[in-house]
Design a protein around this motif. Structure first.
Motif, PDB file in Angstrom:
ATOM      1  N   VAL B 219       0.809  -1.226   0.000  1.00 34.80           N
ATOM      2  CA  VAL B 219       0.000   0.000   0.000  1.00 34.80           C
ATOM      3  C   VAL B 219       0.842   1.276   0.000  1.00 34.80           C
ATOM      4  CG1 VAL B 219      -1.928  -1.124   1.141  1.00 34.80           C
ATOM      5  CG2 VAL B 219      -0.275   0.121   2.515  1.00 34.80           C
ATOM      6  N   GLY B 220       2.133   1.172   0.281  1.00 33.62           N
ATOM      7  CA  GLY B 220       2.994   2.356   0.272  1.00 33.62           C
ATOM      8  C   GLY B 220       3.096   3.016   1.624  1.00 33.62           C
ATOM      9  N   PHE B 221       4.209   3.733   1.829  1.00 31.86           N
ATOM     10  CA  PHE B 221       4.474   4.372   3.118  1.00 31.86           C
ATOM     11  C   PHE B 221       3.477   5.491   3.412  1.00 31.86           C
ATOM     12  CE2 PHE B 221       6.450   8.106   5.122  1.00 31.86           C
ATOM     13  CZ  PHE B 221       6.622   7.613   6.404  1.00 31.86           C
ATOM     14  N   ASP B 222       3.192   6.300   2.384  1.00 30.50           N
ATOM     15  CA  ASP B 222       2.390   7.505   2.606  1.00 30.50           C
ATOM     16  C   ASP B 222       1.029   7.198   3.210  1.00 30.50           C
ATOM     17  OD1 ASP B 222       4.305   9.231   1.830  1.00 30.50           O
ATOM     18  OD2 ASP B 222       3.693   9.257  -0.294  1.00 30.50           O
ATOM     19  N   LYS B 223       0.384   6.169   2.665  1.00 30.86           N
ATOM     20  CA  LYS B 223      -0.955   5.834   3.165  1.00 30.86           C
ATOM     21  C   LYS B 223      -0.903   5.444   4.635  1.00 30.86           C
ATOM     22  CE  LYS B 223      -3.767   4.363  -0.733  1.00 30.86           C
ATOM     23  NZ  LYS B 223      -4.245   3.173  -1.437  1.00 30.86           N
ATOM     24  N   LEU B 224       0.105   4.633   4.977  1.00 23.45           N
ATOM     25  CA  LEU B 224       0.226   4.194   6.362  1.00 23.45           C
ATOM     26  C   LEU B 224       0.572   5.377   7.252  1.00 23.45           C
ATOM     27  CD1 LEU B 224       0.240   1.865   8.371  1.00 23.45           C
ATOM     28  CD2 LEU B 224       2.633   1.475   7.829  1.00 23.45           C
ATOM     29  N   ASP B 225       1.409   6.266   6.737  1.00 22.79           N
ATOM     30  CA  ASP B 225       1.836   7.430   7.512  1.00 22.79           C
ATOM     31  C   ASP B 225       0.649   8.341   7.812  1.00 22.79           C
ATOM     32  OD1 ASP B 225       3.906   8.892   8.767  1.00 22.79           O
ATOM     33  OD2 ASP B 225       3.855  10.336   7.111  1.00 22.79           O
ATOM     34  N   LYS B 226      -0.256   8.457   6.840  1.00 25.07           N
ATOM     35  CA  LYS B 226      -1.388   9.380   7.010  1.00 25.07           C
ATOM     36  C   LYS B 226      -2.539   8.750   7.773  1.00 25.07           C
ATOM     37  CE  LYS B 226      -0.429  12.412   3.141  1.00 25.07           C
ATOM     38  NZ  LYS B 226       0.050  11.818   1.881  1.00 25.07           N
ATOM     39  N   ALA B 227      -2.544   7.416   7.862  1.00 25.35           N
ATOM     40  CA  ALA B 227      -3.648   6.746   8.550  1.00 25.35           C
ATOM     41  C   ALA B 227      -3.680   7.159  10.013  1.00 25.35           C
ATOM     42  CB  ALA B 227      -3.479   5.232   8.449  1.00 25.35           C
ATOM     43  N   PRO B 228      -4.886   7.327  10.582  1.00 24.51           N
ATOM     44  CA  PRO B 228      -4.954   7.659  12.010  1.00 24.51           C
ATOM     45  C   PRO B 228      -4.424   6.499  12.843  1.00 24.51           C
ATOM     46  CG  PRO B 228      -7.144   7.164  11.137  1.00 24.51           C
ATOM     47  CD  PRO B 228      -6.213   7.204   9.965  1.00 24.51           C
ATOM     48  N   ALA B 229      -3.839   6.814  13.998  1.00 26.62           N
ATOM     49  CA  ALA B 229      -3.222   5.764  14.823  1.00 26.62           C
ATOM     50  C   ALA B 229      -4.263   5.037  15.655  1.00 26.62           C
ATOM     51  CB  ALA B 229      -2.139   6.372  15.709  1.00 26.62           C
ATOM     52  N   THR B 230      -5.338   4.592  15.002  1.00 25.28           N
ATOM     53  CA  THR B 230      -6.336   3.786  15.699  1.00 25.28           C
ATOM     54  C   THR B 230      -6.393   2.439  15.013  1.00 25.28           C
ATOM     55  OG1 THR B 230      -8.079   4.512  14.209  1.00 25.28           O
ATOM     56  CG2 THR B 230      -7.766   5.802  16.220  1.00 25.28           C
ATOM     57  N   LYS B 231      -6.959   1.461  15.704  1.00 25.50           N
ATOM     58  CA  LYS B 231      -6.985   0.116  15.162  1.00 25.50           C
ATOM     59  C   LYS B 231      -7.793   0.070  13.858  1.00 25.50           C
ATOM     60  CE  LYS B 231      -7.215  -4.472  17.039  1.00 25.50           C
ATOM     61  NZ  LYS B 231      -7.745  -5.315  18.104  1.00 25.50           N
ATOM     62  N   GLU B 232      -8.973   0.721  13.848  1.00 31.02           N
ATOM     63  CA  GLU B 232      -9.823   0.675  12.654  1.00 31.02           C
ATOM     64  C   GLU B 232      -9.134   1.380  11.497  1.00 31.02           C
ATOM     65  OE1 GLU B 232     -11.377   2.349  15.567  1.00 31.02           O
ATOM     66  OE2 GLU B 232     -11.452   0.269  16.246  1.00 31.02           O
ATOM     67  N   GLY B 233      -8.580   2.565  11.805  1.00 29.90           N
ATOM     68  CA  GLY B 233      -7.942   3.376  10.766  1.00 29.90           C
ATOM     69  C   GLY B 233      -6.819   2.616  10.088  1.00 29.90           C
ATOM     70  N   ILE B 234      -5.993   1.976  10.880  1.00 28.19           N
ATOM     71  CA  ILE B 234      -4.861   1.263  10.301  1.00 28.19           C
ATOM     72  C   ILE B 234      -5.329   0.009   9.580  1.00 28.19           C
ATOM     73  CG2 ILE B 234      -2.753  -0.005  10.884  1.00 28.19           C
ATOM     74  CD1 ILE B 234      -2.131   2.134  12.876  1.00 28.19           C
ATOM     75  N   TYR B 235      -6.324  -0.668  10.178  1.00 28.57           N
ATOM     76  CA  TYR B 235      -6.804  -1.893   9.545  1.00 28.57           C
ATOM     77  C   TYR B 235      -7.304  -1.601   8.135  1.00 28.57           C
ATOM     78  CZ  TYR B 235      -9.564  -6.048   8.560  1.00 28.57           C
ATOM     79  OH  TYR B 235     -10.073  -7.166   7.978  1.00 28.57           O
ATOM     80  N   LYS B 236      -8.039  -0.499   8.004  1.00 27.54           N
ATOM     81  CA  LYS B 236      -8.593  -0.148   6.699  1.00 27.54           C
ATOM     82  C   LYS B 236      -7.465   0.021   5.676  1.00 27.54           C
ATOM     83  CE  LYS B 236     -12.297   2.568   7.459  1.00 27.54           C
ATOM     84  NZ  LYS B 236     -12.783   3.934   7.666  1.00 27.54           N
ATOM     85  N   VAL B 237      -6.384   0.667   6.120  1.00 29.40           N
ATOM     86  CA  VAL B 237      -5.281   0.967   5.199  1.00 29.40           C
ATOM     87  C   VAL B 237      -4.461  -0.277   4.865  1.00 29.40           C
ATOM     88  CG1 VAL B 237      -3.115   2.228   4.995  1.00 29.40           C
ATOM     89  CG2 VAL B 237      -5.157   3.399   5.815  1.00 29.40           C
ATOM     90  N   ILE B 238      -4.178  -1.097   5.874  1.00 31.34           N
ATOM     91  CA  ILE B 238      -3.234  -2.193   5.620  1.00 31.34           C
ATOM     92  C   ILE B 238      -3.924  -3.495   5.217  1.00 31.34           C
ATOM     93  CG2 ILE B 238      -1.557  -1.186   7.228  1.00 31.34           C
ATOM     94  CD1 ILE B 238      -2.135  -3.583   9.085  1.00 31.34           C
TER      95      ILE B 238
END
Lengths: 261, 411
Positions: B219-238
């Motif tokens: 998914v790339g670094f940027d998306k993970l970097d911008k994702a909110p540091a919550t479980k749902e937010g990160i799960y959606k991205v990764i």
């Protein structure tokens, strides 16, 4: 048939104790021990001998370990001995509560206890000092020592002391000639227990000692967490030797004593 | 009778006397930050400086003891190395702060990532002006890792100490010299050669880095970097990365039912030829493992084309350091070209310096290039080119938790 079953049980118990010891020893001396070999392909004693005799860190840590445990034994006994007499022979208000409170240091999670203990030590400027570390250690071994001594006193009863006083001995004479000699086996147990546990104590030494007391276990611990099993095994091996020798000596002494008595 | 009471009183006083004897307060100017490096050198002469850091790396310990300590001795300063893990260090510093203690025992700390974030938040660390550390001239202000540490702004609270980058290590024979330089190629190779790959289960530090690198690939670094540091937010991205790992799972060693627990275990499996790929958070890992006799010439370092995660480790001076002048001298000495070049030796752990690859002294560069020939490592400028930043330390445990829930426990 029962005998055979007993033998099997004994064998299993021995194996449970001895096999891990053998593994530690092999880890310390073996090299190129790879899957799927059951035993290491090469044995080299140089590493072990080199570490044991030329490593100044090891010898330094050993001295620190032993000095700390000696200090701890003295302080533990100074507190545990009178407490045990009190709990065994006297009745007073709140005895049952105190009997339970004795175990508190073992019940509270040690990290919580130690962080707060560290706080108090800093307040008293005792952190990083020998006395401070000894006090922290003592806290953890008091339950063992008190319990061991208390059992001993309860077994002996205090009838002998009454007889001695009846015959005209004063308090000191009664203590030195009756109470103290009779409590020897409890004392030995308490000393041994304190020594062994004090040698293995890691967190208290590190936290309250501010890292100034680099005992054997303090040096060994990072290696085990990092998966450096060989180095950890050499430390463990040294550890075993210095813990087992006094144990063996005291044990032998007790047995000889008993035979004589 | 009177005498007896007097005696008892004295006995009661004894412990207090002991306490008093222990708290001898001494004050001099060494516990304040020096104004210049020259002043630091002068103040520090004859002092002892303590270095607190993880003690489980014997190569690093050796470097401090055999290289840094003698260099400091020449300057008249004694170094004391204390093996203490960073969690305990932060714990201690926090307690000291709560107890309002002005002077502690730790002079220099080895720190990074989440621990730095915590230490900075609790303002446990002192500010080190860059002018105090002359050897910072070898570093570049433009390098990402001199500005932020896993997403936390450094703001002179720590000084770069070592450079670590995640690298992959392949078995030349098993891969036939054709390494999977992307996650896609890795999956394709695994399908052709089932059971020959595995990775250390997070939360192991290295295994966790591998999972993050896979996330960067998918998914790339940027998306993970911008994702909110919550479980749902990160799960959606990764999610795509977790799907990838699940697709890879049946083709792993033991069909992905088991994972190695430690890097040591995985190194051993790699050395024995059970698995074809190993990885490490040290660019020169192959060199150290070869030196230790564990790996042979079959082990070669390679990278994903899209880049590999890298981070720096840092040195910091706590506010309560008793000897700040000596601490400054220790940091500068550890960062000197002499110490940092020696640090590249396999016996000292082969840690790459935090120097900017453009400002590196010639002999250090030479040493790195020689290692490419003899130890199959990757040259410094290529590593610098294919370098990706770490994500914020707060997100790492969340990713590890998600991996556990969606990959490890997914049947």
């Amino acid at each position: 048939m029962k005998n055979l079953l007993n033998n099997i049980w004994t064998f299993i118990f021995c194996a449970l104790i001895v096999i891990p010891l053998i593994v530690i020893f092999l880890l310390a001396i073996g090299s190129s021990w790879n899957y799927p070999d059951i035993l290491p392909q090469q044995l080299e004693f140089q590493n072990l001998i080199k570490m044991l005799f030329t490593n100044s860190e090891l010898i330094h840590s050993l001295t620190q370990s032993i000095l700390l445990s000696l200090g701890t034994i003295i302080l533990t006994l100074a507190i545990a001995y009178p407490t045990a007499i009190l709990l065994a022979h006297y009745d007073f208000f709140g005895k049952k509560v105190i009997n339970l409170l004795v175990y508190l240091p073992l019940i509270i999670p040690s990290i919580a206890l130690l962080t707060n203990l560290d706080f108090v030590m800093i307040k008293f400027s005792l952190n990083g000092s020998f006395v401070g570390v000894v006090i922290a250690h003592t806290l953890f071994y008091l339950p063992y020592a008190i319990k061991l001594l208390m059992d001993n006193f309860e077994q002996n009863g205090n009838a002998f002391e009454s007889v001695s006083k009846n015959l005209g001995a004063n308090n000191w004479q009664t203590f030195w000639n009756v109470t103290f000699p009779m409590s020897k086996s409890g004392l030995q147990g308490a000393i041994l227990m304190t020594y062994v546990v004090s040698m293995t104590q890691y967190l208290a030494t590190l936290l309250v000692g501010d890292g100034k007391f680099l005992t054997l276990s303090v040096r060994m611990f990072p290696f085990t967490t990092a998966g450096k099993y060989k180095i950890a095994a050499i430390y463990a091996f040294t550890f075993l030797i210095v813990t087992l020798i006094p144990l063996f000596l005291i044990d032998k002494y007790i047995i000889r004593n008993r035979r004589r008595g | 009778m009177n005498k007896k009471v007097y005696f008892k009183f004295l006995v009661l006083l004894l412990p207090l006397l002991l306490l008093w004897g222990c708290s001898s307060g001494q004050k001099d100017n060494s516990s304040t930050m020096p104004a210049s490096y020259r002043e630091a050198l002068q103040n520090a002469k004859g002092k002892t400086v303590t270095y607190y850091g993880f003690g489980g790396n014997d190569a690093q310990n050796r470097w401090v003891d055999e290289v840094v300590t003698p260099m400091m001795k020449k300057k008249g300063i004694t170094v004391k190395r204390v093996p203490m893990d960073i969690d305990t260090i932060i714990n201690k510093l926090t307690t000291e702060k709560e107890a309002n203690k002005q002077t502690g025992n730790m002079d220099v700390l080895w720190i990074n990532g989440e621990n730095f974030y915590n230490a900075k938040k609790l303002s446990l660390l002192d500010t080190i002006k860059p002018s105090l550390i002359p050897n910072m001239k070898y570093m570049s202000k433009n390098d990402q890792d001199t500005k932020t540490d896993m997403g936390t702004k450094i703001e002179n609270q720590e000084i770069p100490y070592g450079n670590a980058q995640f690298v992959l290590i392949g078995n030349k024979e098993m891969f036939n010299g054709d390494y999977p330089t992307s996650a896609k190629k890795l999956l394709a190779w695994a399908k052709e050669n089932p059971g020959k790959l595995t990775y250390v289960a997070p939360p192991d530090f290295t295994g966790s880095a591998f999972v993050r690198n896979i996330i960067y690939e998918t998914v790339g670094f940027d998306k993970l970097d911008k994702a909110p540091a919550t479980k749902e937010g990160i799960y959606k991205v990764i999610k795509p990365a977790l799907d990838y790992l699940n697709e890879l799972k049946p083709y792993l060693w033991q069909k992905g039912q088991n994972y190695p627990k430690t890097t040591a275990q995985m190194d051993k499996m790699f050395a024995d030829g059970q698995i074809a790929m190993d990885f490490s958070y040290n660019q020169m890992y192959v060199a150290t493992q070869k030196q230790a006799g564990l790996f042979d010439d079959k082990a070669e370092t390679f990278l994903f084309d899209n880049g590999m995660i890298g981070n720096y480790s840092y040195l910091a001076i706590p506010k309560t350091a008793p000897n700040k002048s000596a601490a400054v001298v220790l940091i500068n000495t550890m960062l000197s070209p002499e110490a940092q070049t020696k640090r590249l030796d396999a016996k000292y752990g082969a840690t790459v310096s935090p120097y900017s690859s453009a400002k590196m002294p010639q002999n250090m560069k030479q040493k790195l290039d020689d290692s490419v020939e003899t130890n199959n490592t990757v040259p410094a400028n290529e590593l610098a080119k294919k370098r990706l930043p770490e994500v914020s330390g707060k997100k790492i445990p969340i990713i590890e938790q998600l991996w556990k829930e969606h990959v490890l426990n997914d049947k």
